[in-house]
Design an enzyme around this catalytic site. Sequence first.
Site, PDB file in Angstrom:
ATOM      1  N   ASP A  10      55.581 -41.136  -5.294  1.00  0.00           N
ATOM      2  CA  ASP A  10      55.921 -40.124  -4.295  1.00  0.00           C
ATOM      3  C   ASP A  10      57.152 -40.571  -3.498  1.00  0.00           C
ATOM      4  O   ASP A  10      57.281 -41.746  -3.124  1.00  0.00           O
ATOM      5  CB  ASP A  10      54.734 -39.902  -3.343  1.00  0.00           C
ATOM      6  CG  ASP A  10      54.839 -38.592  -2.592  1.00  0.00           C
ATOM      7  OD1 ASP A  10      54.058 -37.673  -2.851  1.00  0.00           O
ATOM      8  OD2 ASP A  10      55.745 -38.490  -1.712  1.00  0.00           O
ATOM      9  N   ILE A  11      58.053 -39.636  -3.227  1.00  0.00           N
ATOM     10  CA  ILE A  11      59.290 -39.938  -2.512  1.00  0.00           C
ATOM     11  C   ILE A  11      59.033 -40.290  -1.042  1.00  0.00           C
ATOM     12  O   ILE A  11      59.852 -40.953  -0.403  1.00  0.00           O
ATOM     13  CB  ILE A  11      60.267 -38.737  -2.634  1.00  0.00           C
ATOM     14  CG1 ILE A  11      61.706 -39.176  -2.448  1.00  0.00           C
ATOM     15  CG2 ILE A  11      59.885 -37.609  -1.692  1.00  0.00           C
ATOM     16  CD1 ILE A  11      62.715 -38.111  -2.846  1.00  0.00           C
ATOM     17  N   ASN A  30      46.093 -30.828  -3.068  1.00  0.00           N
ATOM     18  CA  ASN A  30      46.130 -29.787  -2.047  1.00  0.00           C
ATOM     19  C   ASN A  30      46.366 -28.437  -2.716  1.00  0.00           C
ATOM     20  O   ASN A  30      47.193 -28.321  -3.624  1.00  0.00           O
ATOM     21  CB  ASN A  30      47.247 -30.086  -1.044  1.00  0.00           C
ATOM     22  CG  ASN A  30      47.020 -31.404  -0.315  1.00  0.00           C
ATOM     23  OD1 ASN A  30      45.902 -31.697   0.094  1.00  0.00           O
ATOM     24  ND2 ASN A  30      48.068 -32.199  -0.166  1.00  0.00           N
ATOM     25  N   GLY A  56      48.045 -27.722   2.849  1.00  0.00           N
ATOM     26  CA  GLY A  56      49.261 -28.534   2.890  1.00  0.00           C
ATOM     27  C   GLY A  56      49.987 -28.671   1.570  1.00  0.00           C
ATOM     28  O   GLY A  56      50.802 -29.577   1.404  1.00  0.00           O
ATOM     29  N   GLN A  57      49.714 -27.759   0.622  1.00  0.00           N
ATOM     30  CA  GLN A  57      50.456 -27.836  -0.649  1.00  0.00           C
ATOM     31  C   GLN A  57      51.905 -27.420  -0.413  1.00  0.00           C
ATOM     32  O   GLN A  57      52.181 -26.318   0.057  1.00  0.00           O
ATOM     33  CB  GLN A  57      49.819 -26.920  -1.707  1.00  0.00           C
ATOM     34  CG  GLN A  57      50.508 -27.050  -3.065  1.00  0.00           C
ATOM     35  CD  GLN A  57      49.890 -26.167  -4.152  1.00  0.00           C
ATOM     36  OE1 GLN A  57      49.046 -25.322  -3.873  1.00  0.00           O
ATOM     37  NE2 GLN A  57      50.329 -26.371  -5.381  1.00  0.00           N
ATOM     38  N   SER A  58      52.831 -28.328  -0.729  1.00  0.00           N
ATOM     39  CA  SER A  58      54.250 -28.017  -0.513  1.00  0.00           C
ATOM     40  C   SER A  58      55.012 -27.828  -1.820  1.00  0.00           C
ATOM     41  O   SER A  58      56.110 -27.275  -1.807  1.00  0.00           O
ATOM     42  CB  SER A  58      54.913 -29.135   0.313  1.00  0.00           C
ATOM     43  OG  SER A  58      54.827 -30.371  -0.353  1.00  0.00           O
ATOM     44  N   HIS A  85      49.432 -31.074  -8.948  1.00  0.00           N
ATOM     45  CA  HIS A  85      49.635 -32.517  -8.887  1.00  0.00           C
ATOM     46  C   HIS A  85      48.456 -33.178  -8.205  1.00  0.00           C
ATOM     47  O   HIS A  85      47.850 -32.610  -7.298  1.00  0.00           O
ATOM     48  CB  HIS A  85      50.940 -32.885  -8.163  1.00  0.00           C
ATOM     49  CG  HIS A  85      51.127 -32.229  -6.833  1.00  0.00           C
ATOM     50  ND1 HIS A  85      51.514 -30.917  -6.696  1.00  0.00           N
ATOM     51  CD2 HIS A  85      50.969 -32.706  -5.567  1.00  0.00           C
ATOM     52  CE1 HIS A  85      51.605 -30.613  -5.407  1.00  0.00           C
ATOM     53  NE2 HIS A  85      51.266 -31.681  -4.703  1.00  0.00           N
ATOM     54  N   HIS A 110      47.581 -36.538  -6.114  1.00  0.00           N
ATOM     55  CA  HIS A 110      48.038 -37.720  -5.395  1.00  0.00           C
ATOM     56  C   HIS A 110      47.069 -38.863  -5.667  1.00  0.00           C
ATOM     57  O   HIS A 110      45.846 -38.665  -5.611  1.00  0.00           O
ATOM     58  CB  HIS A 110      48.010 -37.484  -3.877  1.00  0.00           C
ATOM     59  CG  HIS A 110      48.902 -36.387  -3.373  1.00  0.00           C
ATOM     60  ND1 HIS A 110      50.117 -36.639  -2.774  1.00  0.00           N
ATOM     61  CD2 HIS A 110      48.748 -35.036  -3.347  1.00  0.00           C
ATOM     62  CE1 HIS A 110      50.667 -35.493  -2.388  1.00  0.00           C
ATOM     63  NE2 HIS A 110      49.856 -34.505  -2.728  1.00  0.00           N
TER      64      HIS A 110
HETATM   65  P1  5GP Z   1      51.868 -31.600  -1.626  1.00  0.00           P
HETATM   66  O1  5GP Z   1      52.437 -31.561  -0.234  1.00  0.00           O
HETATM   67  O2  5GP Z   1      52.271 -30.355  -2.402  1.00  0.00           O
HETATM   68  O3  5GP Z   1      50.404 -31.896  -1.714  1.00  0.00           O
HETATM   69  O4  5GP Z   1      52.555 -32.833  -2.338  1.00  0.00           O
HETATM   70  C1  5GP Z   1      53.882 -32.815  -2.761  1.00  0.00           C
HETATM   71  C2  5GP Z   1      54.365 -34.229  -2.746  1.00  0.00           C
HETATM   72  O5  5GP Z   1      55.578 -34.292  -3.461  1.00  0.00           O
HETATM   73  C3  5GP Z   1      54.656 -34.776  -1.353  1.00  0.00           C
HETATM   74  O6  5GP Z   1      53.841 -35.920  -1.105  1.00  0.00           O
HETATM   75  C4  5GP Z   1      56.140 -35.108  -1.381  1.00  0.00           C
HETATM   76  O7  5GP Z   1      56.471 -36.282  -0.670  1.00  0.00           O
HETATM   77  C5  5GP Z   1      56.410 -35.234  -2.860  1.00  0.00           C
HETATM   78  N1  5GP Z   1      57.767 -34.897  -3.234  1.00  0.00           N
HETATM   79  C6  5GP Z   1      58.486 -33.809  -2.830  1.00  0.00           C
HETATM   80  N2  5GP Z   1      59.706 -33.801  -3.400  1.00  0.00           N
HETATM   81  C7  5GP Z   1      59.750 -34.918  -4.185  1.00  0.00           C
HETATM   82  C8  5GP Z   1      60.778 -35.461  -5.034  1.00  0.00           C
HETATM   83  O8  5GP Z   1      61.871 -34.927  -5.195  1.00  0.00           O
HETATM   84  N3  5GP Z   1      60.465 -36.616  -5.677  1.00  0.00           N
HETATM   85  C9  5GP Z   1      59.259 -37.259  -5.527  1.00  0.00           C
HETATM   86  N4  5GP Z   1      59.069 -38.386  -6.204  1.00  0.00           N
HETATM   87  N5  5GP Z   1      58.283 -36.755  -4.747  1.00  0.00           N
HETATM   88  C10 5GP Z   1      58.525 -35.605  -4.088  1.00  0.00           C
END
Ligand code: 5GP
Length: 112
Positions: A30-31, A85, A91-93, A98, A100
């Site tokens: 994760d970034i 999520n 909190g799904q972004s 995916h 985690h």
């Molecule tokens: P969500 O918020 O949808 O549950 O998780 C999305 C995850 O993707 C977040 O933890 C966010 O830090 C990660 N993420 C978003 N953009 C990137 C990216 O460009 N590269 C990587 N490695 N992770 C990303």
Amino acid sequence: MSDCLFCKIVAGEIPSKKVYEDELCYAFYDIDPQAPTHFLVIPKAHIRSVSQVDQTNAAVVGHIFSVIARLSKELGLESYRVVSNIGDQAGQSVLHLHFHVLSGRDMTWPPG
Ligand code: 5GP
Ligand code: ZN
């Protein structure tokens, strides 16, 4: 899907730090890590979230969990949390399924 961030990562159009890859899934760090170890495991095929898992695509989810179990052993993770999520309020972004995998610190329950 052409405008999906994680489809672009799978395609190599956006760089990522790979943990593992096979024909069905891709794992990468994760970034913005929320724990000392934080990686994501995603299907290569575009699925929006757990809410879009059905009889036609559920096999990849079982496969992903077997990959998580194997990678966690290989990385020496003794305790870890797997989170997915679904939707805005959770909190799904990124709208590509995916999981985690978080490890290396004490975690609270219930999650915030
Ligand atoms: P969500 O918020 O949808 O549950 O998780 C999305 C995850 O993707 C977040 O933890 C966010 O830090 C990660 N993420 C978003 N953009 C990137 C990216 O460009 N590269 C990587 N490695 N992770 C990303
Ligand atoms: Zn996608």
